[in-house]
Design a protein around this motif. Sequence first.
Motif, PDB file in Angstrom:
ATOM      1  N   ALA A 192       0.683  -0.845  -0.261  1.00  0.00           N
ATOM      2  CA  ALA A 192      -0.178  -0.422  -0.257  1.00  0.00           C
ATOM      3  C   ALA A 192       0.481   1.334  -0.207  1.00  0.00           C
ATOM      4  CB  ALA A 192      -0.777   0.231   1.141  1.00  0.00           C
ATOM      5  N   ALA A 193       1.775   1.311   0.524  1.00  0.00           N
ATOM      6  CA  ALA A 193       2.808   2.429   0.887  1.00  0.00           C
ATOM      7  C   ALA A 193       2.885   2.621  -0.200  1.00  0.00           C
ATOM      8  CB  ALA A 193       3.675   2.089   2.065  1.00  0.00           C
ATOM      9  N   THR A 236      -0.713   5.634   2.686  1.00  0.00           N
ATOM     10  CA  THR A 236      -0.918   4.056   2.446  1.00  0.00           C
ATOM     11  C   THR A 236      -2.837   5.299   3.076  1.00  0.00           C
ATOM     12  OG1 THR A 236       0.358   3.448   3.726  1.00  0.00           O
ATOM     13  CG2 THR A 236      -1.725   2.655   4.461  1.00  0.00           C
ATOM     14  N   ASN A 237      -2.882   6.034   3.211  1.00  0.00           N
ATOM     15  CA  ASN A 237      -4.256   6.083   3.057  1.00  0.00           C
ATOM     16  C   ASN A 237      -4.729   7.054   2.287  1.00  0.00           C
ATOM     17  OD1 ASN A 237      -3.467   6.545   6.633  1.00  0.00           O
ATOM     18  ND2 ASN A 237      -5.755   6.521   6.440  1.00  0.00           N
ATOM     19  N   GLU A 238      -4.170   7.035   1.368  1.00  0.00           N
ATOM     20  CA  GLU A 238      -5.184   8.154   0.229  1.00  0.00           C
ATOM     21  C   GLU A 238      -5.112   6.495  -1.022  1.00  0.00           C
ATOM     22  OE1 GLU A 238      -1.559   9.938  -1.572  1.00  0.00           O
ATOM     23  OE2 GLU A 238      -2.681  11.762  -1.739  1.00  0.00           O
ATOM     24  N   VAL A 239      -4.493   5.724  -0.410  1.00  0.00           N
ATOM     25  CA  VAL A 239      -4.993   3.953  -1.104  1.00  0.00           C
ATOM     26  C   VAL A 239      -6.504   3.587  -0.276  1.00  0.00           C
ATOM     27  CG1 VAL A 239      -4.204   1.552  -1.024  1.00  0.00           C
ATOM     28  CG2 VAL A 239      -2.389   3.066  -1.765  1.00  0.00           C
ATOM     29  N   VAL A 241      -6.285  -1.897  -1.041  1.00  0.00           N
ATOM     30  CA  VAL A 241      -6.568  -3.356  -0.107  1.00  0.00           C
ATOM     31  C   VAL A 241      -5.313  -2.740   0.436  1.00  0.00           C
ATOM     32  CG1 VAL A 241      -5.018  -5.254   0.183  1.00  0.00           C
ATOM     33  CG2 VAL A 241      -6.622  -5.186  -1.964  1.00  0.00           C
ATOM     34  N   ILE A 242      -5.591  -2.068   2.140  1.00  0.00           N
ATOM     35  CA  ILE A 242      -4.999  -1.968   2.906  1.00  0.00           C
ATOM     36  C   ILE A 242      -4.623  -2.800   4.088  1.00  0.00           C
ATOM     37  CG2 ILE A 242      -4.981   0.439   2.399  1.00  0.00           C
ATOM     38  CD1 ILE A 242      -7.822  -0.890   5.537  1.00  0.00           C
ATOM     39  N   MET A 248      -8.124  -6.013   4.198  1.00  0.00           N
ATOM     40  CA  MET A 248      -9.373  -5.489   3.778  1.00  0.00           C
ATOM     41  C   MET A 248      -9.126  -4.198   2.734  1.00  0.00           C
ATOM     42  SD  MET A 248     -10.510  -2.585   6.800  1.00  0.00           S
ATOM     43  CE  MET A 248     -11.973  -1.723   5.118  1.00  0.00           C
ATOM     44  N   ILE A 249     -10.218  -4.425   2.288  1.00  0.00           N
ATOM     45  CA  ILE A 249     -10.645  -3.042   0.788  1.00  0.00           C
ATOM     46  C   ILE A 249     -11.278  -1.891   1.299  1.00  0.00           C
ATOM     47  CG2 ILE A 249     -11.715  -2.748  -1.744  1.00  0.00           C
ATOM     48  CD1 ILE A 249     -11.972  -5.840  -1.994  1.00  0.00           C
ATOM     49  N   GLY A 250     -10.602  -0.778   1.297  1.00  0.00           N
ATOM     50  CA  GLY A 250     -10.787   0.596   2.383  1.00  0.00           C
ATOM     51  C   GLY A 250     -12.396   1.508   1.904  1.00  0.00           C
ATOM     52  N   PRO A 251     -12.422   2.169   2.082  1.00  0.00           N
ATOM     53  CA  PRO A 251     -12.479   2.774   3.268  1.00  0.00           C
ATOM     54  C   PRO A 251     -12.343   3.358   4.666  1.00  0.00           C
ATOM     55  CG  PRO A 251     -14.125   3.881   1.850  1.00  0.00           C
ATOM     56  CD  PRO A 251     -14.086   2.668   1.289  1.00  0.00           C
TER      57      PRO A 251
END
Lengths: 296, 218
Positions: free
Chosen positions: A52-53, A101-104, A110-111, B16-19
């Motif tokens: 993610a990063a 990461t939070n933009e993803v 997937v995070i 998981m898939i965000g958000p």
Amino acid sequence: MYTNIKELVDDAKKKQQSISELMIQQEINENQATREEVWQAMEQNLAVMENAAKKGVTGDGVFSKTGLTGGEAVLLQKYRQEKTTLSGDTMIAAVQNAIATNEVNAAMGVICATPTAGSSGTLPGILFTITKRLQLNHEQQVRFLFTAGAFGMVIANNAGIAGATGGCQAEVGSASAMGAAAAVEAAGGSPEQSAEALAMAISNLLGLVCDPVAGLVELPCVKRNAIGAGNGLIAADMALAGLTNKIPADEVIQAMDRVGKGLPRALRETGLGGVAGTPTGLKLKMKIFGQTVADN
Amino acid sequence: MMANYKSVFDIIGPIMIGPSSSHTAGAVAIGRAANKVFNGLPQKIVVHYYESFAQTHKGHGTDYAIISGILGFAPDDSRVPNAIKIAESKGIKIKFIEETVDSPINHPNTAIIELENTDKQIKLAGCSIGGGTIEIREIQLDGFSIKPKGPLPIVLVKGQSSDNEIVEKSLKKLAQIYQTNKYGTSDQQQIFEYDLSRRLRSNDIAELSDKLPELIYL
């Protein structure tokens, strides 16, 4: 199961073991898993975080469907390459990883939720930065996540980790404290110093509200993870330098719980107060959802 | 201490898939619980949202998340975002209601799901407490109103008093039982509810289900 931070720290001292080791053992005992299963599951989480990063700074970056967030981790990366940063490259690298990461997450990628999706950038922000700075190997990185998880479990079971119940202090605040405590262990600090770092990190973000524009995990959430990562690193450094919080970690966690319960509903993930309730915040909400948010 | 977060992977995870873990991953989990209690596909779904869920379900994907859970999908299933279309193509009628009153189960992230087809209906009240973890605080099944403490796991068994003893013995070997409730009287079909201290491994659940086909594990 450890019900508070004091138990966790005392047990680590008594057994002469690291917090990460205690967490691995608890996971094996409580959930009847093998050491390999537990270790591999955490390795998988680490891989998702790394991806993610990276994804957030690949090409032009990622963009959310609403257009509220995206592409800014790339701007930070470019800025680091071209300019002299004010805070130093370590800090801005942490911010870049957090925001990427939070933009993803906002772009429905997937995070790994740590402890929540809204705060999923804070821990990678801290971890990948100290990995580079302290030359952590793979095992140390996986252990970092176990340590963070051990402290996070105590916070979650005693105060909670949802913006809707505790405000953003429960999400980014918790993540920041987990990361601070884990960073101390990774840097060779003691379990007590981890607890002090946690106490300082939470104290510094006490009262942080959850005020997502249009109710979406985008504004101000993405950049809140920058402060989560930065605050975590600062708290870890303070603890490693020997600074103490004076108010014990367990009492700080209790305070966070009480502060959360005292926050008005408008500031607990309803998208009504704080920056969500500003003229521009409301305009953006109208633009995204049209006249009423209630029509399905 | 009745801990909601029982594993390090409740905190570091889920993948998981965000958000939103509360509004997406948690919503899938509430939907999945309803799917297990209903046991099959409904013809009609009604979802009532309260408080933070009512205010912010749009844009978080709460709607498709909850429906995908009702269809039995996992949180990281790639079909999750298309769950509503998939359900409608199966002829399932879906209704979402944004309630303006406070949550009847006293949590800001509350969803109450009603499922029905021609021969049965159930109602399940769940809340998403953060990081994808949920509580189930009320279930209406076979005319009984079941009120667990909230934290999972919860085991429900339909059967006779003799079954109760079998289950209790087996469960005690695997976990602490925090609470046991009996619904109904012994001259009719009964439901037994057990709130457990720890999650069971899938092979243990399968073994229990072999003995008691009417067992529901949440």
